[in-house]
Design an enzyme around this catalytic site. Structure first.
Site, PDB file in Angstrom:
ATOM      1  N   LYS A 129       9.033   1.773  -6.624  1.00  0.00           N
ATOM      2  CA  LYS A 129       8.435   1.283  -5.375  1.00  0.00           C
ATOM      3  C   LYS A 129       7.176   2.074  -5.036  1.00  0.00           C
ATOM      4  CE  LYS A 129       9.959   2.481  -1.307  1.00  0.00           C
ATOM      5  NZ  LYS A 129      10.801   2.659  -0.100  1.00  0.00           N
ATOM      6  N   ASP A 149      10.406  -2.808  -0.336  1.00  0.00           N
ATOM      7  CA  ASP A 149      11.037  -1.873   0.593  1.00  0.00           C
ATOM      8  C   ASP A 149      12.141  -2.618   1.347  1.00  0.00           C
ATOM      9  OD1 ASP A 149       9.757  -3.444   2.481  1.00  0.00           O
ATOM     10  OD2 ASP A 149       8.811  -1.754   3.525  1.00  0.00           O
TER      11      ASP A 149
END
Length: 258
Positions: free
Chosen positions: A112, A130
């Site tokens: 991420k 997220d």
């Protein structure tokens, strides 16, 4: 929905302040279990004190921990920053690499974080999964997958690659401002007509308008024909807000106002 997201969140961007790829890497590491606003309060002094990867590698741990204390989990984060600096110096000549494989091999950087860095510092398209992104794409039926990597690939197959980074920002903006986890602002949402989850939150425009957050609140409400006070009178007749307003009697709306 992609077109509407683009038109609705014209201000979508990375909300972490940075000037260089290294600064974005540091800010993203600090953002874990913290808010972007809170990180942005810390990073000006931090970036001035540690301007290079070598500076982080040679940092006094106690001093570094003190500077980032307010972001939470400061001991783990300090270890990641010192390790990141050392690895970048030893393996990449002091410059942050710009490929996914090289980034995820660095301390403190997962997939991420790597996609955040690639998309916003290097212009390499990436999807950032997220919490907001994952729950919204599942709520919208884009995927039913839970694993972030699988979600990334599933959404990547739906969205043109050139739009991956900005789509991430727009979905995250929508999640923070309109489509909240527990009480989405359905009656004040520009995506309502296409949303399979419409009705999970209040559909009354007055009540829904109260849930819309952020500096772009007036614009977001205007997108669905609502004034900043949430009054639905000016809502287009064919919008979800307008349809709900037409169906509600004045007394019913008044009763919903505290």
């Amino acid at each position: 929905m992609l077109r509407e997201l683009t038109d609705t969140h014209v201000d979508a961007h990375c909300e972490l302040d940075f000037r260089t790829p290294l600064e974005l890497a540091v800010a993203t590491i600090l953002s874990a279990q913290s808010t972007d606003k809170g990180v942005n309060l810390v990073t000006p002094a931090l970036f001035a004190r540690y301007p290079t990867a070598l500076a982080y590698a040679q940092a006094d741990r106690a001093e570094l921990e003190e500077m980032i204390h307010s972001t939470g989990f400061f001991r783990n984060k300090a270890g990641s920053l010192i390790g990141l600096g050392a690895a970048v110096v030893e393996k990449h000549g002091g410059e942050l690499p710009n490929t996914l494989d090289e980034l995820v091999a660095l301390p403190g950087i997962g997939r991420k974080t790597a996609n955040v860095i690639l998309g916003n510092a290097f212009g390499v398209p990436g999807i950032t999964v997220d919490t907001h992104f994952g729950r919204l794409v599942r709520r919208w039926g884009w995927t039913d997958l839970e694993d972030p990597v699988k979600v990334e690939h599933a959404v990547g197959a739906l969205v043109p690659k050139r739009d991956w980074t900005m789509t991430s920002h727009r979905v995250i903006f929508h999640g923070r401002r309109v489509c909240h986890a527990r009480k989405p602002a359905c009656g004040a949402c520009s995506l309502a007509a296409d949303c399979p989850a419409y009705g999970e939150g209040p559909t009354d425009p007055v009540q829904a308008a109260k849930l819309v957050k952020g500096p772009s609140r007036p614009f977001l409400l205007a997108r669905v024909g609502l004034a900043d006070d949430g009054e639905p009178a000016s809502a287009p007749a064919d919008s979800p807000a307008g349809l709900d307003a037409a169906a509600a009697t004045p007394s019913a709306i008044e009763q919903d106002v505290p």
